[in-house]
Design a protein around this motif. Structure first.
Motif, mmCIF file in Angstrom:
data_model
loop_
_atom_site.group_PDB
_atom_site.id
_atom_site.type_symbol
_atom_site.label_atom_id
_atom_site.label_comp_id
_atom_site.label_asym_id
_atom_site.label_seq_id
_atom_site.Cartn_x
_atom_site.Cartn_y
_atom_site.Cartn_z
ATOM 1 N N ASP A 60 0.853 -1.183 0.000
ATOM 2 C CA ASP A 60 0.000 0.000 0.000
ATOM 3 C C ASP A 60 0.895 1.241 0.000
ATOM 4 O OD1 ASP A 60 -1.885 1.951 0.340
ATOM 5 O OD2 ASP A 60 -2.724 1.151 2.191
ATOM 6 N N ALA A 61 0.818 2.038 -1.075
ATOM 7 C CA ALA A 61 1.627 3.254 -1.183
ATOM 8 C C ALA A 61 0.822 4.506 -0.899
ATOM 9 C CB ALA A 61 2.261 3.333 -2.568
ATOM 10 N N GLY A 62 -0.382 4.356 -0.391
ATOM 11 C CA GLY A 62 -1.151 5.517 0.024
ATOM 12 C C GLY A 62 -1.709 6.319 -1.137
ATOM 13 N N ALA A 63 -1.988 7.590 -0.864
ATOM 14 C CA ALA A 63 -2.680 8.454 -1.824
ATOM 15 C C ALA A 63 -1.760 9.458 -2.497
ATOM 16 C CB ALA A 63 -3.813 9.194 -1.117
ATOM 17 N N GLY A 64 -0.458 9.399 -2.240
ATOM 18 C CA GLY A 64 0.464 10.422 -2.710
ATOM 19 C C GLY A 64 0.740 10.389 -4.198
ATOM 20 N N GLY A 65 1.465 11.425 -4.653
ATOM 21 C CA GLY A 65 1.849 11.555 -6.044
ATOM 22 C C GLY A 65 3.226 10.987 -6.314
ATOM 23 N N HIS A 66 3.750 11.292 -7.501
ATOM 24 C CA HIS A 66 4.980 10.666 -7.974
ATOM 25 C C HIS A 66 6.197 11.015 -7.122
ATOM 26 C CE1 HIS A 66 7.235 8.454 -10.956
ATOM 27 N NE2 HIS A 66 8.068 9.471 -11.126
ATOM 28 N N SER A 67 6.190 12.161 -6.499
ATOM 29 C CA SER A 67 7.349 12.596 -5.707
ATOM 30 C C SER A 67 7.116 12.496 -4.203
ATOM 31 C CB SER A 67 7.715 14.044 -6.064
ATOM 32 O OG SER A 67 8.041 14.164 -7.432
ATOM 33 N N ALA A 77 6.242 -7.412 6.694
ATOM 34 C CA ALA A 77 5.173 -7.761 7.632
ATOM 35 C C ALA A 77 3.873 -7.889 6.859
ATOM 36 C CB ALA A 77 5.033 -6.669 8.702
ATOM 37 N N PRO A 78 2.949 -8.759 7.280
ATOM 38 C CA PRO A 78 1.690 -8.926 6.559
ATOM 39 C C PRO A 78 0.920 -7.629 6.344
ATOM 40 C CG PRO A 78 1.967 -10.666 8.179
ATOM 41 C CD PRO A 78 3.068 -9.677 8.413
ATOM 42 N N SER A 79 1.038 -6.686 7.287
ATOM 43 C CA SER A 79 0.280 -5.442 7.176
ATOM 44 C C SER A 79 0.764 -4.562 6.035
ATOM 45 C CB SER A 79 0.371 -4.650 8.483
ATOM 46 O OG SER A 79 1.716 -4.323 8.776
ATOM 47 N N VAL A 80 1.943 -4.879 5.473
ATOM 48 C CA VAL A 80 2.474 -4.065 4.390
ATOM 49 C C VAL A 80 1.692 -4.284 3.109
ATOM 50 C CG1 VAL A 80 4.499 -3.685 2.925
ATOM 51 C CG2 VAL A 80 4.775 -3.966 5.388
ATOM 52 N N ARG A 81 1.158 -5.464 2.915
ATOM 53 C CA ARG A 81 0.499 -5.788 1.665
ATOM 54 C C ARG A 81 -0.769 -4.964 1.491
ATOM 55 N NH1 ARG A 81 2.943 -10.289 3.536
ATOM 56 N NH2 ARG A 81 4.176 -11.495 2.063
ATOM 57 N N ALA A 82 -0.981 -4.526 0.263
ATOM 58 C CA ALA A 82 -2.155 -3.707 -0.023
ATOM 59 C C ALA A 82 -3.416 -4.557 0.014
ATOM 60 C CB ALA A 82 -2.017 -3.066 -1.399
#
Length: 318
Positions: free
Chosen positions: A277-284, A305-310
């Motif tokens: 999961d990389a969140g809602a951010g943009g390219h930078s 860790a398992p919580s890292v997976r989206a």
């Protein structure tokens, strides 16, 4: 889609000409390999390396000032701060550096950042800020290395559509990681590869020892899938929901003189990477303090860790 790539490669050929690669700088001094130092003497050897490269930064700054490039000279004066630590420095052709954040001699976890396009000495601040943010997020016992070891392409340039710069960079990255592995063989090393840097990492992957390779904000990795990277490292991929790179066509057109495009989307199910999961951010924004992406990148560096997976379906709308 492929026609659009061809049009773009023809329509914007002048952007590379604006890159400040012509500022002269002295050739770097030859330095003793760090592998010659015993484990007990590694700290002293690193201090000597940092001091030698600081002298190189100072010399490059004087040359830039004499050339009349005030922007480059100012950037180099900031880099010459005695608190800064460079494993390598070459001020020629836009600049090559490897800056260390944290205690490399004793770090149990090491993250190596590989940047994408438009990263050089004159635009180094954002790259450095991201490395500092990651180091703070990781906490004690970790080191981050900002590896600017190649001439990055311009974001809007033909080079950004082809693997040529990555092909030149991959052997340099392999050599750097080989030396790093030799001096810190017990450390957990992770490659964090942003945008065009993911192509560099994918090409270098078969010959590097790393616990994980992370492709984020990637236009494609220049390979068909994670298995084609031929690495024992866990391959991760992520993309922020606001990243414009999602609109880049994912395909490859092989021409007699080059290849345009970088193949499948690394966050797609077909690519076969572990998606985080990389969140809602943009390219930078991937290394922005307080962001979901920074937190999860730090978790991967520390150990997955398992919580890292989206969540299921995140790759489709990321």
């Amino acid at each position: 889609m492929l026609a659009a790539l061809v049009v773009a490669s023809v329509a914007v050929p002048v952007s590379g000409a604006a890159r400040p690669t012509a500022v002269p700088a002295p050739a770097p001094a030859r330095l003793a390999p760090l592998t010659a130092a015993s484990p007990a003497a590694l700290g002293a050897a690193l201090d000597a390396r940092y001091a030698a490269n600081r002298a190189g930064v100072v010399a490059a700054g004087r040359t830039a000032a004499a050339h009349g490039d005030r922007r480059r000279a100012a950037a180099l004066r900031a880099m010459a701060d005695p608190a800064r630590r460079f494993l390598s420095f070459d001020g020629r052709d836009g600049g090559r550096t490897a800056e260390v954040f944290g205690d490399l001699a004793h770090a149990g976890r090491i993250a190596v950042l590989v940047p994408g396009s438009d990263t050089g000495l004159d635009r180094y601040g954002r790259f450095r800020a991201g490395a500092e943010a990651l180091r703070r997020e990781l906490g004690a016992g970790a080191a981050v290395i900002a590896w600017l070891g190649y001439r990055t392409p311009g974001t809007v340039s033909p080079e950004a559509l082809t693997p040529g710069r990555a092909q030149d960079a991959a052997p340099r990255l392999r050599s750097f990681l080989g030396e790093l592995g030799a001096i810190r063989p017990t450390a957990r090393t992770t490659l964090l590869c942003h945008s065009y840097g993911s192509v560099v990492c994918a090409l270098a992957a078969p010959d590097v020892r790393a616990a994980a390779i992370v492709l984020y904000g990637s236009p494609g990795a220049g390979v068909d899938d994670a298995a084609a990277m031929r690495t024992t490292a866990t391959v991760w991929a992520g993309r922020g929901a606001g990243d414009w790179i999602a609109e880049v066509p994912h395909g490859r057109l092989r021409l007699p003189f080059t290849t345009l495009g970088f193949g499948p989307d690394p966050v797609s199910k077909e690519f076969g990477a572990q998606v985080f999961d990389a969140g809602a951010g943009g390219h930078s924004d991937y290394l922005k303090p307080g962001s979901v992406s920074l937190r999860n990148l730090a978790r991967i560096v520390s150990g997955p860790a398992p919580s890292v997976r989206a969540p299921a379906g995140a790759a489709r709308h990321a």
